[in-house]
Design a protein around this motif. Sequence first.
Motif, PDB file in Angstrom:
ATOM      1  N   ALA A  24      36.295 -52.091  -0.331  1.00 27.19           N
ATOM      2  CA  ALA A  24      36.224 -52.277  -1.784  1.00 27.19           C
ATOM      3  C   ALA A  24      35.499 -53.572  -2.115  1.00 27.19           C
ATOM      4  CB  ALA A  24      37.633 -52.281  -2.371  1.00 27.19           C
ATOM      5  N   GLU A  25      34.660 -54.018  -1.171  1.00 25.01           N
ATOM      6  CA  GLU A  25      33.943 -55.286  -1.283  1.00 25.01           C
ATOM      7  C   GLU A  25      33.178 -55.426  -2.611  1.00 25.01           C
ATOM      8  OE1 GLU A  25      34.046 -57.831   0.825  1.00 25.01           O
ATOM      9  OE2 GLU A  25      32.583 -58.999  -0.320  1.00 25.01           O
ATOM     10  N   ASP A  26      32.438 -54.377  -3.004  1.00 22.57           N
ATOM     11  CA  ASP A  26      31.553 -54.482  -4.167  1.00 22.57           C
ATOM     12  C   ASP A  26      32.268 -54.245  -5.499  1.00 22.57           C
ATOM     13  OD1 ASP A  26      29.437 -54.864  -2.379  1.00 22.57           O
ATOM     14  OD2 ASP A  26      29.169 -52.704  -2.155  1.00 22.57           O
ATOM     15  N   ILE A  27      33.560 -53.881  -5.412  1.00 26.66           N
ATOM     16  CA  ILE A  27      34.348 -53.650  -6.621  1.00 26.66           C
ATOM     17  C   ILE A  27      34.728 -54.994  -7.236  1.00 26.66           C
ATOM     18  CG2 ILE A  27      36.654 -52.848  -7.375  1.00 26.66           C
ATOM     19  CD1 ILE A  27      34.699 -50.556  -6.933  1.00 26.66           C
TER      20      ILE A  27
END
Lengths: 85, 85
Positions: free
Chosen positions: B32-35
């Motif tokens: 969920a890095e880019d969230i």
Amino acid sequence: MEPQDLLGSLAGTLTTVSFVPQVWKLWKSRSAEDISFGMFSIFAAGVVLWLIYGIMIHAVPIVLANSVSLVLVTAILVMKIAFRS
Amino acid sequence: MEPQDLLGSLAGTLTTVSFVPQVWKLWKSRSAEDISFGMFSIFAAGVVLWLIYGIMIHAVPIVLANSVSLVLVTAILVMKIAFRS
């Protein structure tokens, strides 16, 4: 202004403005791997319908909030496409 | 049902259901890095206010749509925390 109108306006402001940190995060990181294209395209379709709805019932706050949302969600979709690896 | 009510219901269904593919994507990828935590926490706060607004004006569709949204957005926030690297 009735208390519920104030609450509705604040709610609409929050759900609209919320997209700003996501736009900023994608722009900085140049990565959109974990973003769901499905989510943001379905959301954009919903926002377009909210916009038409707002125009039909002459509700300026709905038109304003959804115009801003559409710009921000479109920016996220464009970055999702542009930054694909 | 008036045409604008149908349009509003369809719009609300789309903007609510849109979160399902994002929940599913995060669950599958365990990433969920880019969230943006900012986006989904501000959005959740807005949804809570929409919920209170819907209860205040006795609008069942607003209460229903925002209850579902709150569950989905909370799931995204929980995965953002759980899958942090």
